[in-house]
Design an enzyme around this catalytic site. Sequence first.
Site, PDB file in Angstrom:
ATOM      1  N   ASP A   1       2.295   1.879   3.882  1.00 36.07           N
ATOM      2  CA  ASP A   1       1.504   3.093   3.673  1.00 36.07           C
ATOM      3  C   ASP A   1       2.433   4.286   3.467  1.00 36.07           C
ATOM      4  O   ASP A   1       2.124   5.410   3.873  1.00 36.07           O
ATOM      5  CB  ASP A   1       0.518   3.360   4.828  1.00 36.07           C
ATOM      6  CG  ASP A   1      -0.728   4.136   4.382  1.00 36.07           C
ATOM      7  OD1 ASP A   1      -0.798   4.527   3.198  1.00 36.07           O
ATOM      8  OD2 ASP A   1      -1.616   4.359   5.222  1.00 36.07           O
TER       9      ASP A   1
ATOM     10  N   HIS B   1      -9.259   1.183  -0.380  1.00 31.45           N
ATOM     11  CA  HIS B   1      -8.532   2.149   0.450  1.00 31.45           C
ATOM     12  C   HIS B   1      -9.527   3.112   1.085  1.00 31.45           C
ATOM     13  O   HIS B   1     -10.511   3.478   0.446  1.00 31.45           O
ATOM     14  CB  HIS B   1      -7.529   2.907  -0.424  1.00 31.45           C
ATOM     15  CG  HIS B   1      -6.542   3.692   0.366  1.00 31.45           C
ATOM     16  ND1 HIS B   1      -6.815   4.948   0.861  1.00 31.45           N
ATOM     17  CD2 HIS B   1      -5.284   3.387   0.760  1.00 31.45           C
ATOM     18  CE1 HIS B   1      -5.744   5.378   1.517  1.00 31.45           C
ATOM     19  NE2 HIS B   1      -4.811   4.455   1.486  1.00 31.45           N
TER      20      HIS B   1
ATOM     21  N   GLU C   1       0.871  -1.194   0.000  1.00 28.58           N
ATOM     22  CA  GLU C   1       0.000   0.000   0.000  1.00 28.58           C
ATOM     23  C   GLU C   1       0.895   1.228   0.000  1.00 28.58           C
ATOM     24  O   GLU C   1       0.943   1.989   0.960  1.00 28.58           O
ATOM     25  CB  GLU C   1      -0.955  -0.005   1.198  1.00 28.58           C
ATOM     26  CG  GLU C   1      -2.054   1.056   1.048  1.00 28.58           C
ATOM     27  CD  GLU C   1      -2.878   1.268   2.305  1.00 28.58           C
ATOM     28  OE1 GLU C   1      -3.393   0.285   2.863  1.00 28.58           O
ATOM     29  OE2 GLU C   1      -2.993   2.445   2.732  1.00 28.58           O
TER      30      GLU C   1
END
Length: 321
Positions: free
Chosen positions: A284, A161, A13
């Site tokens: 992230d 997301h 991600e």
Amino acid sequence: MPTPSGTPVIALEEHYWDEELVNHLSGAEGTRSKDLLQRLYDLSDVRLREMDEAGIDMQILSHGAPSGQKLEADVAASLIRRVNDRLAVAVARNPSRLQGFAALPTIVPEAAADELERCVSEHKFHGAMVHGLTNGLFLDDKRFWPIFARAEKLDVPIYLHPSFPDGRVVDAYYKDYINDYPMVMRAAWGYTVEAATQAIRLVLSGVFNEYPNLKFVIGHMGETLPFLLWRIDQALSRPGQESLSFRKTFCDHFWITTSGNFSTPALLCSMQEIGIDKIMFAVDWPFVANPPAMKWMKELQISQADKDKIFGGNAKKLFRL
Ligand code: MN
């Protein structure tokens, strides 16, 4: 750097920003720091150096929020096509280090399905990432099902997301605390509620009866759902309503990632609830730094075999890398 057994470390991600898309969504840069913006717009030097420093072999890149979900119907398809083509160019420069998820113009669902297919067949992308609601609609709305039909046909997952909660939700649930704690409607809680609701609604919608091989990925250690599976499952099987095994449907169709949630108790709960084969590594980046993610994973007291599955084994299988 691969794990001792040779499994590459794949992070799932990891975001970037496309200038044309961000400029089109005016105000997106907001109060983002210069450092963060530099990292978001970087698709080589800074990104690869920080991956090297932390020991991450590969990022599967996705456009950061806000992505294609906030676009108007008349521009969405052509703009997103250019966004995906530019990502493909960046990936082609460093294919062993960078791979891609497509952005999708969900407001025009048939075009979004075609764009997914184009990105998977032409650019070898590994699925798509969708950020929150489209025009106030959750993804389980039947208008979006052509996208799921195509994802199933192509055998690629959709990564759900989070995005900002709907304005009405912000008003009713968060506005009293936004000034003092702006993150309460974002990563601290609002994003979680929103993304978990997408997942729950998809299970309730029956989309998995229609598309039995449809796959989704959700981040942040499953957006609290592994912790709540027992309760949701029990409540949804009380008499007087449709019978549904929420637990089974969720565990069959969803994979989760560790993005932005490096909690050992949360991981152990997830391993017990949805199983080690469904948990994949993510950071992230650049909203979260790489080193704390790697340090946490390396120090985890779980078997090397399980660690290898999280670090890259499960992703290799799901994305056929
Ligand atoms: Mn993210």
